[in-house]
Design an enzyme around this catalytic site. Structure first.
Site, PDB file in Angstrom:
ATOM      1  N   ARG A  80     -21.213  11.031  -1.741  1.00 46.34           N
ATOM      2  CA  ARG A  80     -20.944   9.614  -2.009  1.00 46.34           C
ATOM      3  C   ARG A  80     -20.532   9.407  -3.464  1.00 46.34           C
ATOM      4  O   ARG A  80     -19.576   8.683  -3.760  1.00 46.34           O
ATOM      5  CB  ARG A  80     -22.172   8.772  -1.684  1.00 46.34           C
ATOM      6  CG  ARG A  80     -21.978   7.270  -1.911  1.00 46.34           C
ATOM      7  CD  ARG A  80     -23.253   6.513  -1.666  1.00 46.34           C
ATOM      8  NE  ARG A  80     -23.681   6.662  -0.271  1.00 46.34           N
ATOM      9  CZ  ARG A  80     -24.913   6.383   0.153  1.00 46.34           C
ATOM     10  NH1 ARG A  80     -25.833   5.968  -0.709  1.00 46.34           N
ATOM     11  NH2 ARG A  80     -25.219   6.522   1.424  1.00 46.34           N
ATOM     12  N   LYS A 112     -26.145  11.083   5.876  1.00 41.02           N
ATOM     13  CA  LYS A 112     -26.990  10.772   7.040  1.00 41.02           C
ATOM     14  C   LYS A 112     -26.344   9.692   7.925  1.00 41.02           C
ATOM     15  O   LYS A 112     -26.304   9.837   9.146  1.00 41.02           O
ATOM     16  CB  LYS A 112     -28.380  10.316   6.571  1.00 41.02           C
ATOM     17  CG  LYS A 112     -29.133  11.381   5.792  1.00 41.02           C
ATOM     18  CD  LYS A 112     -30.547  10.953   5.420  1.00 41.02           C
ATOM     19  CE  LYS A 112     -30.562   9.813   4.429  1.00 41.02           C
ATOM     20  NZ  LYS A 112     -29.999  10.207   3.109  1.00 41.02           N
ATOM     21  N   THR A 113     -25.828   8.646   7.307  1.00 46.46           N
ATOM     22  CA  THR A 113     -25.169   7.592   8.080  1.00 46.46           C
ATOM     23  C   THR A 113     -23.900   8.120   8.729  1.00 46.46           C
ATOM     24  O   THR A 113     -23.605   7.803   9.890  1.00 46.46           O
ATOM     25  CB  THR A 113     -24.847   6.393   7.185  1.00 46.46           C
ATOM     26  OG1 THR A 113     -26.062   5.881   6.618  1.00 46.46           O
ATOM     27  CG2 THR A 113     -24.173   5.285   7.984  1.00 46.46           C
ATOM     28  N   ASP A 156     -31.750   3.179   9.755  1.00 46.46           N
ATOM     29  CA  ASP A 156     -31.777   3.748   8.415  1.00 46.46           C
ATOM     30  C   ASP A 156     -33.120   3.440   7.755  1.00 46.46           C
ATOM     31  O   ASP A 156     -33.742   2.424   8.041  1.00 46.46           O
ATOM     32  CB  ASP A 156     -30.639   3.152   7.582  1.00 46.46           C
ATOM     33  CG  ASP A 156     -30.347   3.953   6.338  1.00 46.46           C
ATOM     34  OD1 ASP A 156     -30.838   5.102   6.235  1.00 46.46           O
ATOM     35  OD2 ASP A 156     -29.623   3.441   5.459  1.00 46.46           O
ATOM     36  N   THR A 188     -35.079   8.896   3.452  1.00 44.46           N
ATOM     37  CA  THR A 188     -35.068   9.594   2.170  1.00 44.46           C
ATOM     38  C   THR A 188     -36.470  10.037   1.782  1.00 44.46           C
ATOM     39  O   THR A 188     -36.650  10.715   0.776  1.00 44.46           O
ATOM     40  CB  THR A 188     -34.510   8.680   1.066  1.00 44.46           C
ATOM     41  OG1 THR A 188     -35.283   7.464   1.031  1.00 44.46           O
ATOM     42  CG2 THR A 188     -33.050   8.337   1.330  1.00 44.46           C
TER      43      THR A 188
END
Length: 354
Positions: free
Chosen positions: A219, A66-67, A111, A160
């Site tokens: 990640r 997402k980032t 975020d 999330t």
């Protein structure tokens, strides 16, 4: 997260390595084909019109990109990226200061936007719709609202917990993209790219071994690659192959399914302390020495997806697959083995613990 492999307390070297493998453009972004295509249409059509695109919301589990996509949005639009987070915006004035400092075409990334304070959220409504904020000066009956113009910008929110977003907030996003977990082949393609960038010598089989234990999360895959690289450089010939990957992941307590120390602690507590459950979230968290939010948001999604844990109205239950994964025989009537009912819920002080 608490596990060393996924800790946010990364060293500067770790952060630099993670930044180096981030895709910079949509064409470099692996997987999420549907979201990527939709985003490409949205951004490029806005560029042709010469106006900011609709505001964008990305949802999905931690570590899915997402980032990275927020950074790509700014790069594709040619604007500056301003980054903050929902918990950091405690007052409407904090958000007003950020909004009024934006330049035309900038991208504001928030975020965990579902955790933004209510006064700031209400201020954000007018900024998203009308590019204007009303700043209150003074208190009580003499308070005055001073309208301030905001340069046209694009808000990119990430969450999330999409279900915790209020309806008015969700409705103000013109595009909502949900990121799915990656398949093993997709993670393998991503790891091959990361290995080239980091200069890691790796075989396809070694990459595949890491991909299969990465919980469908880029990640985690990249961090496991770096840990296996470290092990291979120190204890073998420096090549990431099947044997070095298996040996390294054993050192870091990552098993064949990708379960780490905390995952296995949750399953063992369910099976060995509570007979398979059901057991309430807070009781389970105390048993493994973690916060309930950590167990619910970090551990459970993967265990549920793998069919090792079930969330029932009366608590968490270990499935028959969980018993077998721990090398134990499931009891007759255990959840996931043909049982139609679950055992009674464990209680705290005589009250149901859900």
């Amino acid at each position: 997260m608490t596990d060393s492999l996924v800790s946010p307390l990364a060293t500067p070297e770790e952060r630099d390595a993670e930044a180096s493998v981030r895709p910079k453009r949509l064409s470099e972004f692996v997987a999420q084909e549907r979201v990527r295509e939709q985003l490409e249409v949205l951004l490029h059509s806005a560029l042709r019109r010469g106006s900011p695109p609709d505001h964008i919301l990305f949802s999905g589990s931690p570590g899915l990109g997402k980032t990275t996509l927020a950074m790509i949005v700014a790069a594709e639009l040619g604007g500056a990226l301003r980054m903050t987070s929902g918990p950091a915006i405690e007052r409407s004035g904090d958000l007003a200061a950020v909004l009024t400092s934006l330049q035309q075409g900038d991208v504001l990334f928030i975020d965990e936007i579902h955790r933004i304070a209510k006064p700031a959220e209400e201020l954000l409504y007018s900024a998203m719709e009308d590019f204007r904020v009303d700043v209150m000066v003074g208190k009580g009956p003499g308070a005055t609202a001073i309208p301030l113009d905001v340069e046209p910008f694009t808000l990119v929110g990430a969450t999330t917990r999409a279900g915790l977003l209020t309806g008015p907030m969700r409705d103000r996003f013109g595009f909502v993209g949900h990121l799915e977990f990656y398949t093993a082949p997709e993670l393998a393609a991503l790891l091959e790219r990361s290995a080239r960038i980091l200069g890691v010598a790796a075989t396809k089989e070694g990459i595949g071994e890491i991909a299969g234990r990465s919980r469908g999360t880029p990640r985690i895959a990249n961090r496991l690659l770096r840990r296996v690289r470290d092990y291979a450089e120190l204890r073998t010939d420096g090549v990431v192959n099947v044997s070095s990957a298996r040996a390294a992941l054993k050192v870091y307590d990552v098993d064949d399914l990708g379960l780490d120390r905390l995952d296995k602690a949750v399953l063992r507590s369910l099976v060995e302390l509570f007979g398979g459950g059901p057991v309430g979230l807070s009781t389970l968290a105390v048993a493994v020495g973690e916060q309930p939010d950590t167990v619910e948001e970090v551990v459970e999604p993967f265990l549920v997806r793998e069919g090792l844990l079930a969330r029932t109205p009366r608590g968490r239950v270990a499935t028959a697959a969980a018993w077998r994964h721990l090398g134990k025989k499931p009891p007759n009537g255990s959840f996931g083995a043909g049982a139609t009912t679950a055992p009674d819920l464990f209680t705290v002080d005589g009250q149901p613990d859900t």
